[in-house]
Design an enzyme around this catalytic site. Structure first.
Site: not given
Ligand code: RB5
Length: 142
Positions: A8, A97, A131
């Site tokens: 989200h 890289h 490399r």
């Molecule tokens: C969601 O609130 C948040 O925790 C998620 O989008 C993320 O940042 C987690 O690593």
């Protein structure tokens, strides 16, 4: 075909990136999420990672709030090299890289215009090999 996924917190930036991809005739598959309703990033990261690992899609772009949770999840997959980037130079080096196959963006900590620059650079930079290939070969847990 490029793979896209977010939670989200990355939904709005994912929509902006979709607009960019469409404007540039770059085909993509959207693995969700499909709204700003709260959800869990692994539910979208794993299908996206599997699609890149299997070759169904290449490359991928993934977004969550910080980028960390979704990057950690993607990188559980042996065939994935997901790189968290917040400026174009990092996106360039992730390709050049590290041969990163998924670009990860921190949706809550990056301006959309900078994110689109990262996408453009990521899509237009080749792996340097040499490399760097030797180092990639040492990445998998034996
Ligand atoms: C969601 O609130 C948040 O925790 C998620 O989008 C993320 O940042 C987690 O690593």
């Amino acid at each position: 075909m490029l793979a896209l996924c977010s939670d989200h917190a990355g939904f709005e930036l994912k929509s902006i990136i979709e607009g960019y991809l469409e404007a540039n005739s770059i085909p993509y598959k959207d693995f969700g999420t499909y709204s700003t309703e709260s959800c869990d990033y692994p539910d979208f990261a794993h299908p996206c990672a599997l699609a890149v690992e299997s070759g169904e899609c290449y490359p991928g772009i993934a977004i969550c709030g910080t980028g960390n949770g979704i990057a950690m999840t993607l990188n559980k997959h042996q065939g994935i090299r997901a790189a968290l980037c917040w400026q174009p130079e990092l996106a360039r080096l992730a390709r050049e890289h590290n041969d990163a196959n998924i670009l990860v963006l921190p949706g809550r900590f990056i301006e959309p215009s900078v994110a689109l620059e990262c996408v453009s650079v990521f899509l237009n930079t080749a792996f340097a090999g040499g490399r760097h290939q030797r180092r990639l070969d040492k990445m998998p847990v034996k």
